[in-house]
Design a protein around this motif. Structure first.
Motif, PDB file in Angstrom:
ATOM      1  N   GLY A 356       5.969  11.462   7.615  1.00 22.28           N
ATOM      2  CA  GLY A 356       4.710  11.177   6.942  1.00 22.28           C
ATOM      3  C   GLY A 356       4.728   9.854   6.221  1.00 22.28           C
ATOM      4  O   GLY A 356       3.747   9.095   6.252  1.00 22.28           O
ATOM      5  N   LEU A 357       5.851   9.520   5.562  1.00 18.88           N
ATOM      6  CA  LEU A 357       5.967   8.234   4.881  1.00 18.88           C
ATOM      7  C   LEU A 357       5.891   7.082   5.873  1.00 18.88           C
ATOM      8  O   LEU A 357       5.288   6.036   5.587  1.00 18.88           O
ATOM      9  CB  LEU A 357       7.272   8.171   4.097  1.00 18.88           C
ATOM     10  CG  LEU A 357       7.356   9.042   2.841  1.00 18.88           C
ATOM     11  CD1 LEU A 357       8.745   8.943   2.225  1.00 18.88           C
ATOM     12  CD2 LEU A 357       6.288   8.655   1.824  1.00 18.88           C
ATOM     13  N   ALA A 358       6.506   7.252   7.049  1.00 18.66           N
ATOM     14  CA  ALA A 358       6.440   6.210   8.074  1.00 18.66           C
ATOM     15  C   ALA A 358       4.997   6.013   8.546  1.00 18.66           C
ATOM     16  O   ALA A 358       4.547   4.872   8.758  1.00 18.66           O
ATOM     17  CB  ALA A 358       7.343   6.574   9.248  1.00 18.66           C
ATOM     18  N   GLY A 359       4.264   7.113   8.711  1.00 14.33           N
ATOM     19  CA  GLY A 359       2.858   7.000   9.107  1.00 14.33           C
ATOM     20  C   GLY A 359       2.028   6.286   8.061  1.00 14.33           C
ATOM     21  O   GLY A 359       1.177   5.443   8.386  1.00 14.33           O
ATOM     22  N   LEU A 360       2.276   6.594   6.774  1.00 12.53           N
ATOM     23  CA  LEU A 360       1.545   5.927   5.695  1.00 12.53           C
ATOM     24  C   LEU A 360       1.895   4.441   5.641  1.00 12.53           C
ATOM     25  O   LEU A 360       1.010   3.596   5.452  1.00 12.53           O
ATOM     26  CB  LEU A 360       1.871   6.599   4.360  1.00 12.53           C
ATOM     27  CG  LEU A 360       1.205   5.985   3.123  1.00 12.53           C
ATOM     28  CD1 LEU A 360      -0.308   6.090   3.211  1.00 12.53           C
ATOM     29  CD2 LEU A 360       1.714   6.659   1.845  1.00 12.53           C
ATOM     30  N   ALA A 361       3.171   4.109   5.811  1.00 11.39           N
ATOM     31  CA  ALA A 361       3.584   2.701   5.793  1.00 11.39           C
ATOM     32  C   ALA A 361       2.945   1.934   6.948  1.00 11.39           C
ATOM     33  O   ALA A 361       2.478   0.793   6.771  1.00 11.39           O
ATOM     34  CB  ALA A 361       5.106   2.612   5.868  1.00 11.39           C
ATOM     35  N   TRP A 362       2.917   2.522   8.120  1.00 14.23           N
ATOM     36  CA  TRP A 362       2.294   1.885   9.288  1.00 14.23           C
ATOM     37  C   TRP A 362       0.814   1.610   9.025  1.00 14.23           C
ATOM     38  O   TRP A 362       0.316   0.499   9.265  1.00 14.23           O
ATOM     39  CB  TRP A 362       2.481   2.783  10.508  1.00 14.23           C
ATOM     40  CG  TRP A 362       1.955   2.208  11.795  1.00 14.23           C
ATOM     41  CD1 TRP A 362       1.620   0.911  12.056  1.00 14.23           C
ATOM     42  CD2 TRP A 362       1.697   2.928  13.007  1.00 14.23           C
ATOM     43  NE1 TRP A 362       1.169   0.770  13.344  1.00 14.23           N
ATOM     44  CE2 TRP A 362       1.209   1.999  13.960  1.00 14.23           C
ATOM     45  CE3 TRP A 362       1.849   4.269  13.381  1.00 14.23           C
ATOM     46  CZ2 TRP A 362       0.854   2.366  15.248  1.00 14.23           C
ATOM     47  CZ3 TRP A 362       1.497   4.637  14.673  1.00 14.23           C
ATOM     48  CH2 TRP A 362       1.011   3.703  15.600  1.00 14.23           C
ATOM     49  N   LEU A 363       0.114   2.607   8.512  1.00 11.50           N
ATOM     50  CA  LEU A 363      -1.312   2.450   8.245  1.00 11.50           C
ATOM     51  C   LEU A 363      -1.553   1.393   7.170  1.00 11.50           C
ATOM     52  O   LEU A 363      -2.440   0.533   7.309  1.00 11.50           O
ATOM     53  CB  LEU A 363      -1.904   3.789   7.815  1.00 11.50           C
ATOM     54  CG  LEU A 363      -3.390   3.819   7.462  1.00 11.50           C
ATOM     55  CD1 LEU A 363      -4.245   3.349   8.628  1.00 11.50           C
ATOM     56  CD2 LEU A 363      -3.812   5.213   7.015  1.00 11.50           C
ATOM     57  N   THR A 364      -0.763   1.425   6.100  1.00 18.51           N
ATOM     58  CA  THR A 364      -0.952   0.480   5.002  1.00 18.51           C
ATOM     59  C   THR A 364      -0.685  -0.955   5.451  1.00 18.51           C
ATOM     60  O   THR A 364      -1.468  -1.869   5.156  1.00 18.51           O
ATOM     61  CB  THR A 364      -0.022   0.845   3.830  1.00 18.51           C
ATOM     62  OG1 THR A 364      -0.281   2.194   3.415  1.00 18.51           O
ATOM     63  CG2 THR A 364      -0.252  -0.095   2.654  1.00 18.51           C
ATOM     64  N   LEU A 365       0.414  -1.167   6.166  1.00 18.77           N
ATOM     65  CA  LEU A 365       0.757  -2.518   6.618  1.00 18.77           C
ATOM     66  C   LEU A 365      -0.251  -3.043   7.628  1.00 18.77           C
ATOM     67  O   LEU A 365      -0.600  -4.233   7.618  1.00 18.77           O
ATOM     68  CB  LEU A 365       2.169  -2.524   7.208  1.00 18.77           C
ATOM     69  CG  LEU A 365       3.307  -2.282   6.206  1.00 18.77           C
ATOM     70  CD1 LEU A 365       4.645  -2.178   6.930  1.00 18.77           C
ATOM     71  CD2 LEU A 365       3.350  -3.383   5.156  1.00 18.77           C
ATOM     72  N   THR A 366      -0.723  -2.170   8.525  1.00 13.16           N
ATOM     73  CA  THR A 366      -1.728  -2.596   9.507  1.00 13.16           C
ATOM     74  C   THR A 366      -3.014  -3.010   8.817  1.00 13.16           C
ATOM     75  O   THR A 366      -3.617  -4.047   9.155  1.00 13.16           O
ATOM     76  CB  THR A 366      -2.011  -1.455  10.502  1.00 13.16           C
ATOM     77  OG1 THR A 366      -0.793  -1.076  11.149  1.00 13.16           O
ATOM     78  CG2 THR A 366      -3.024  -1.884  11.546  1.00 13.16           C
ATOM     79  N   LEU A 367      -3.448  -2.226   7.851  1.00 10.93           N
ATOM     80  CA  LEU A 367      -4.665  -2.559   7.107  1.00 10.93           C
ATOM     81  C   LEU A 367      -4.487  -3.864   6.333  1.00 10.93           C
ATOM     82  O   LEU A 367      -5.366  -4.741   6.366  1.00 10.93           O
ATOM     83  CB  LEU A 367      -5.018  -1.415   6.144  1.00 10.93           C
ATOM     84  CG  LEU A 367      -6.229  -1.629   5.234  1.00 10.93           C
ATOM     85  CD1 LEU A 367      -7.492  -1.788   6.059  1.00 10.93           C
ATOM     86  CD2 LEU A 367      -6.373  -0.475   4.257  1.00 10.93           C
ATOM     87  N   ALA A 368      -3.354  -4.004   5.634  1.00 11.08           N
ATOM     88  CA  ALA A 368      -3.116  -5.221   4.854  1.00 11.08           C
ATOM     89  C   ALA A 368      -3.066  -6.452   5.757  1.00 11.08           C
ATOM     90  O   ALA A 368      -3.628  -7.507   5.422  1.00 11.08           O
ATOM     91  CB  ALA A 368      -1.812  -5.077   4.063  1.00 11.08           C
ATOM     92  N   HIS A 369      -2.422  -6.333   6.917  1.00  9.77           N
ATOM     93  CA  HIS A 369      -2.314  -7.464   7.844  1.00  9.77           C
ATOM     94  C   HIS A 369      -3.684  -7.881   8.353  1.00  9.77           C
ATOM     95  O   HIS A 369      -4.015  -9.085   8.409  1.00  9.77           O
ATOM     96  CB  HIS A 369      -1.404  -7.079   9.008  1.00  9.77           C
ATOM     97  CG  HIS A 369      -1.287  -8.135  10.068  1.00  9.77           C
ATOM     98  ND1 HIS A 369      -0.637  -9.332   9.868  1.00  9.77           N
ATOM     99  CD2 HIS A 369      -1.762  -8.181  11.352  1.00  9.77           C
ATOM    100  CE1 HIS A 369      -0.701 -10.066  10.957  1.00  9.77           C
ATOM    101  NE2 HIS A 369      -1.374  -9.395  11.874  1.00  9.77           N
ATOM    102  N   HIS A 370      -4.503  -6.897   8.721  1.00  9.36           N
ATOM    103  CA  HIS A 370      -5.840  -7.224   9.236  1.00  9.36           C
ATOM    104  C   HIS A 370      -6.695  -7.884   8.156  1.00  9.36           C
ATOM    105  O   HIS A 370      -7.374  -8.892   8.418  1.00  9.36           O
ATOM    106  CB  HIS A 370      -6.522  -5.962   9.742  1.00  9.36           C
ATOM    107  CG  HIS A 370      -7.979  -6.157  10.045  1.00  9.36           C
ATOM    108  ND1 HIS A 370      -8.426  -6.851  11.151  1.00  9.36           N
ATOM    109  CD2 HIS A 370      -9.101  -5.771   9.366  1.00  9.36           C
ATOM    110  CE1 HIS A 370      -9.748  -6.883  11.148  1.00  9.36           C
ATOM    111  NE2 HIS A 370     -10.179  -6.232  10.076  1.00  9.36           N
ATOM    112  N   LEU A 371      -6.669  -7.330   6.939  1.00  9.98           N
ATOM    113  CA  LEU A 371      -7.498  -7.890   5.874  1.00  9.98           C
ATOM    114  C   LEU A 371      -7.033  -9.303   5.500  1.00  9.98           C
ATOM    115  O   LEU A 371      -7.844 -10.174   5.196  1.00  9.98           O
ATOM    116  CB  LEU A 371      -7.462  -6.975   4.652  1.00  9.98           C
ATOM    117  CG  LEU A 371      -8.149  -5.615   4.832  1.00  9.98           C
ATOM    118  CD1 LEU A 371      -7.983  -4.758   3.595  1.00  9.98           C
ATOM    119  CD2 LEU A 371      -9.629  -5.777   5.161  1.00  9.98           C
TER     120      LEU A 371
END
Length: 503
Positions: A356-371
């Motif tokens: 679950g932590l890996a999924g949250l990290a993936w989502l957070t980093l993807t969002l931050a990178h796009h923004l």
């Protein structure tokens, strides 16, 4: 007076219909069915399912008639991976039936996110969604103000003007049932209200927005939510960092202030006095008896979570199972039971482990990178709303380190809206890409996911209906009828732990 373009748009029948639909939707989500009571009360669950079906039918039918493809965004893979991580950990849970409830809520939030993205890309103004959310939020503010007025009125009825300042304080929760939830909701909305105030030029809306923000600030203070206060500070700092043209707007007041030394001295004294008053009020509210001292207030929840994580670090104990983790570490009664670890990442680590932590990290980093890549490409017209949405997300992220507010359904819905406001612009695919086989295949995710969610909701309501009827019969003293209904409930849903606890 010549109507502005926005004013002309607001009186169109289609716009008014959209406004009414959004007000009804947000009203139900925030005031009726989106709290924790909405997960257990049978009547509210039936209403929620009916609303979910109605909105889904209208939305998906409209997409089909207009031949729309999947509303792709930059975080699709990470978002679906996050849901998949929860589905896997739910399958490995100590109680899969209970964990499936959380996966359902998460899946519904993802579907609502794509709904918001789709409507924003097809003619629904972002200012309309923000405006209707703030209108519904004003109801919460009014109920919170009435709560404060009742508290002070009770004090005044006893002491009168002999002691006008209450010797004790309170924690406001409005109509939401918990001060932390109220703080989370206000932190999600006040940056959007400030963004509208920044762009609005008409006098009456500006006055109403100033009043809205003033009441929200008072209620935030009386929530005594220390995590919420940190979230407020984080959102305010984000607004200051991202707001464009702030120095130009401040230059006039600064020049006026520096023109005469006495003005600077007076403003300085007022600022010092306000700081002393603010520190006094803050220390007074922190003295509320519900607060433990320092970090110990959270270690009380985090120590059982750490023990549970160590027992199953990869998959965790399963979504929605922290309550059992807490029961193992604390004696209930005499202590109060808690169902969350009062920190979203810690709660996630306990219930879904490293996966679950890996999924949250993936989502957070993807969002931050796009923004980070797309922020400079945002149109100037919609930038204030996106700045407000970004500030609200940062505030919620900070608050979530100390409270599991993201687990509350209406918070999840508003987070879906904020993400849609950030991701909908600039992410629309080209025409050729929209018609690609891959995009047409992904379009099936929406109706398929909707059918699965509706089907499981209907099955769950049918399975638990005898139990709620049995409780009503037992409360009325009809014991034989109640026993038969409880037995029927167990036969329909033998895997639900609630029945074992009741027995």
């Amino acid at each position: 007076m010549i109507p502005t373009r926005q004013h002309k748009e607001s009186i169109r029948p289609g716009y008014l219909a959209q406004e009414a639909a959004l007000i009804l939707l947000f009203s139900y989500v925030i005031l009726v069915g989106g709290g924790m009571d909405g997960l257990v009360d049978t009547k509210r669950r039936i209403m929620t399912t009916f609303l979910f079906v109605a909105v889904g039918v209208v939305w998906l039918a409209s997409r089909y008639l207009h031949h729309r493809s999947f509303p792709a965004t930059a975080v699709d893979a990470a978002l679906l991976g996050y849901v998949a991580a929860h589905a896997v950990t739910a399958a490995a849970s100590m109680d899969p039936r209970r964990s499936a409830i959380y996966v359902w809520i998460l899946g519904a939030s993802v579907l609502i996110f794509y709904l918001f993205v789709d409507v924003l890309r097809h003619g629904w103004p972002d200012e309309l969604l923000v405006k209707t959310l703030l209108i519904v939020g004003s109801v919460v503010l009014a109920l919170g103000a009435l709560e404060l007025a009742g508290w002070y009125g009770a004090w005044h009825a006893v002491w009168g003007w002999a002691r006008p300042i209450p010797a004790t304080t309170m924690r406001a929760s409005g109509s939401l049932g918990d001060p932390n939830w109220l703080a989370a909701l206000l932190n999600l909305m006040w940056p959007l209200a400030l963004a509208r105030l920044w762009t609005t030029r008409r006098r009456l809306p500006r006055l109403l927005l100033i009043l809205w923000l003033a009441v929200a600030g008072i209620l935030l203070y009386f929530t005594s939510s220390r995590g919420g206060w940190l979230g407020t500070i984080g959102a305010a700092v984000t607004l200051l960092l991202l707001a464009q043209g702030l120095h130009r707007r401040l230059q006039g007041p600064i020049d006026w202030l520096m023109a005469h030394k006495w003005r600077f001295a007076v403003v300085g004294l007022i600022t010092i006095g306000a700081g002393i008053l603010g520190a006094t009020l803050l220390s007074r509210q922190l003295a509320h008896p519900s607060h433990a001292s320092g970090l110990e207030a959270r270690l009380y929840f985090w120590r059982p979570a750490w023990a549970a994580f160590r027992s199953s670090p990869i998959f965790g104990t399963g979504p929605f199972t922290y309550g059992e983790t807490f029961l193992r570490a604390r004696s209930i009664p005499p202590e109060r039971v808690f169902s969350v670890a009062h920190s979203y990442p810690i709660n996630l680590a306990t219930e879904s482990g490293l996966l679950g932590l890996a999924g949250l990290a993936w989502l957070t980093l993807t969002l931050a990178h796009h923004l980070w890549r797309s922020w400079g490409e945002l149109p100037a017209e919609g930038r204030p709303v996106r700045v407000g949405a970004m500030a609200a997300l940062v505030g919620c992220a900070i608050h979530s380190q100390f409270d599991s507010v993201a687990n509350v359904p209406y918070v999840s819905v508003i987070l879906a809206l904020l993400l849609a406001l950030l991701l909908a612009p600039g992410s629309t695919q080209s025409s050729s890409r929209r018609q690609s086989p891959r995009r047409r295949a992904m379009a099936w995710l929406l109706p398929l996911g909707w059918l699965v969610l509706v089907g499981t909701a209907v099955w769950s309501i049918r399975a638990t209906l005898p139990f709620s009827r049995g409780l009503a019969a037992a409360s009325a003293g009809r014991w034989r009828e109640a026993a038969a209904l409880f037995d029927a409930a167990i036969r329909r849903d033998p895997g639900l732990a609630t029945y074992d606890l009741q027995a």
